[in-house]
Design a protein around this motif. Structure first.
Motif, short mmCIF file in Angstrom:
data_model
loop_
_atom_site.label_atom_id
_atom_site.label_comp_id
_atom_site.label_asym_id
_atom_site.label_seq_id
_atom_site.Cartn_x
_atom_site.Cartn_y
_atom_site.Cartn_z
N PRO A 254 -4.75 28.79 49.28
CA PRO A 254 -4.22 30.14 49.46
C PRO A 254 -4.86 31.13 48.49
O PRO A 254 -5.21 30.77 47.36
N ILE A 255 -5.01 32.35 48.94
CA ILE A 255 -5.52 33.41 48.08
C ILE A 255 -4.42 33.86 47.12
O ILE A 255 -3.28 34.07 47.52
N GLY A 256 -4.75 33.97 45.85
CA GLY A 256 -3.83 34.57 44.88
C GLY A 256 -2.79 33.64 44.30
O GLY A 256 -1.92 34.07 43.54
N MET A 257 -2.85 32.36 44.62
CA MET A 257 -1.86 31.42 44.08
C MET A 257 -2.11 31.20 42.58
O MET A 257 -3.25 31.13 42.13
N GLU A 258 -1.04 31.11 41.82
CA GLU A 258 -1.13 30.91 40.37
C GLU A 258 -0.50 29.57 39.99
O GLU A 258 0.33 29.03 40.72
N LEU A 259 -0.87 29.06 38.81
CA LEU A 259 -0.33 27.79 38.35
C LEU A 259 1.19 27.84 38.22
O LEU A 259 1.88 26.85 38.52
N GLU A 260 1.71 28.99 37.78
CA GLU A 260 3.17 29.09 37.62
C GLU A 260 3.90 29.04 38.97
O GLU A 260 5.13 28.87 39.01
N ASP A 261 3.17 29.18 40.07
CA ASP A 261 3.78 29.07 41.39
C ASP A 261 3.99 27.61 41.81
O ASP A 261 4.65 27.34 42.83
N VAL A 262 3.42 26.67 41.06
CA VAL A 262 3.46 25.26 41.42
C VAL A 262 4.69 24.62 40.79
O VAL A 262 4.85 24.64 39.56
N ASP A 263 5.55 24.03 41.61
CA ASP A 263 6.80 23.46 41.11
C ASP A 263 6.57 22.20 40.27
O ASP A 263 7.24 22.00 39.26
N ASN A 264 5.65 21.35 40.68
CA ASN A 264 5.48 20.07 40.01
C ASN A 264 3.98 19.79 39.81
O ASN A 264 3.42 18.91 40.47
N PRO A 265 3.32 20.52 38.92
CA PRO A 265 1.86 20.39 38.78
C PRO A 265 1.40 18.99 38.40
O PRO A 265 0.31 18.56 38.76
N GLY A 266 2.24 18.24 37.69
CA GLY A 266 1.85 16.89 37.26
C GLY A 266 1.72 15.90 38.39
O GLY A 266 1.16 14.80 38.20
#
Length: 463
Positions: A254-266
């Motif tokens: 997606p365009i413009g997605m940020e790391l803080e938008d990810v619920d469970n990055p691990g």
């Protein structure tokens, strides 16, 4: 002022096929394409960046006899595709849909395919002006023409041209389409609310990589997709085998997605604990190759980028429309085709086939003064394909890595020892989890039945 019957904005598959059909049906036709350079094309041409894989039944959707497609367009015939999850995978050797092409599909050289479509348009009598962009389009709804509204196109060189009909085929970037269609929307509304490139689209990035022979042999006639490895709705990496031992390794996100938008990055294999932002496309690809092949190969030395291919030094970036399609304001003598109308899909990676078919329909109807039938005709031709993609995309919109593993395990149970597409074929064994998946698919298809996947209908335009 120069006057023509049909003017086409954009020279990709939709525009080229619209030009060919319009000219073949007797219309004075001109196509405008701004033209971009490529490492593997001598002249300017359309923005021919795509993963460029073709499934068997897609050829029928394009309304081509597969035997007429030039041999030098096709890279490799395919036996199947592998969908790889973090801990599970699914392999298919059939699309589950009847098709005239005898194999699973093929990968192809997108620029050569585009050039072939241009040759067909030129041979039919269309005037292709590559290197000339359209900068503005204005419609006269009260024109005295016996066939209704007319259009004035302003070109990048300042010249103007008048056309009876316009086909907008400028791809997912929609440089002209958005403003052109806003002429027919109610005050306070904009087509950008539905098709805005930053908000309703994905970005794709790919690299041309040379693989060691023994490694390339492992997937030389297979497509590979990794699901649940990176965050984002319908975000995934892929490998498409090309000619020799070259493959395109790419991804969509997606365009413009940020790391803080990810619920469970691990939980994502291509994210690392030290990341303070989402990786770039090139970094994602490096991590994928390192994860898959780094134990046996030095990725950068043994799987290098091939710099004389693609759009720029072996790489290319391009938009993918990931929104639902719109109808066209046919009462204003305007048809929107291909990626510009939202027919491409981030879920199945591109939409060359539906762009070709929608362009063919738009060109033929414009040339025969029958454009009022366009919205009905394109739904009849490609509606089933759009419905499948919209339904699948809805189902997986919120999937996280564990969900992909669960779904792949269920599909494997449904398939048994076959490799068929059980959701399409409807031949599957019963079971609670299988029922959940099939029921979800059927609910989405019912929701979007009778063309309800269209998010901006013909009646929403004002003339």
């Amino acid at each position: 002022m120069e006057r023509v019957d049909v003017a086409i904005v954009g020279g990709g598959p939709a525009g080229a096929c619209a030009a060919e059909q319009a000219a073949a049906h007797g219309a004075e036709t001109v196509l405008f394409e701004q033209g971009v350079p490529r490492e593997d094309r001598v002249e300017l041409g359309p923005d021919s960046t795509d993963a460029a894989g073709m499934l068997d039944y897609w050829i029928d959707i394009m309304d081509f006899d597969y035997r007429e497609i030039p041999d030098d367009v096709i890279h490799r015939e395919l036996e199947g595709t592998a969908f790889i999850g973090p801990e599970s995978r699914v392999e298919l050797t059939t699309t589950g849909i009847d098709a005239s092409y005898p194999e699973f599909g093929y990968t192809f050289h997108r620029a050569r395919m585009d050039d072939w479509l241009h040759e067909r348009a030129t041979d039919a009598g269309a005037d292709l002006r590559i290197g000339t962009a359209v900068s503005d389009l204005e419609t006269d709804l009260r024109a005295s023409s016996p066939n209704g509204p007319t259009h004035t196109l302003t070109l990048s060189n300042g010249d103007q041209l008048e056309a009876q009909y316009v086909v907008l085929a400028d791809g997912p970037q929609r440089r002209i389409t958005l403003d052109a269609l806003d002429q027919f929307t109610a005050p306070g509304r904009s087509v950008s609310d539905y098709l805005s490139p930053p908000e309703a689209n994905h970005i794709a990035y790919q690299e041309y990589r040379e693989f060691p022979e023994e490694l390339f042999a492992e997937f030389e006639d297979w497509l590979k997709f990794w699901w649940g490895y990176m965050p984002g709705e319908t975000a995934y990496p892929w490998i498409f085998p090309n000619d020799g031992t070259v493959a395109r390794v790419g991804l969509t996100m997606p365009i413009g997605m940020e790391l803080e938008d990810v619920d469970n990055p691990g939980s994502y294999k291509l994210l690392e604990p030290t990341d303070d932002s989402l990786p770039s496309g090139s970094e994602y690809i490096s991590r994928l190759l390192e994860l898959e092949y780094g134990d046996e190969y030095d990725v950068e030395a043994d799987i290098p980028i091939v710099e004389d291919r693609g759009k720029s030094k072996g790489t290319e970036t391009y938009p993918i429309s990931s929104t639902r399609p719109i109808d066209s304001p046919v009462g204003a003598n305007v048809a929107v085709a291909g990626g510009a109308m939202g027919t491409t899909s981030a879920f199945h990676e591109g939409g060359y086939h539906v762009a070709v078919r929608s362009g063919k329909i738009a060109g033929r109807l414009a040339a025969t003064d029958s454009l009022e039938n366009y919205n009905e005709r394109w739904k009849h031709a490609i509606g089933d394909e759009i419905l499948r993609n919209v339904a699948f995309a809805d189902i997986v919109a919120d999937y996280e890595p564990d969900d992909w593993d669960w779904a792949f395990d269920v599909v494997n149970d449904m398939q048994g020892n076959s490799a068929e597409n059980v959701l399409i074929s409807k031949r599957y064994s019963a079971g609670l989890d299988a029922t959940k998946i099939v029921a979800a698919y059927k609910r989405r298809k019912f929701k979007y039945r009778d063309g309800r996947y269209v998010q901006l209908a013909e009646d929403d335009f004002f003339y």
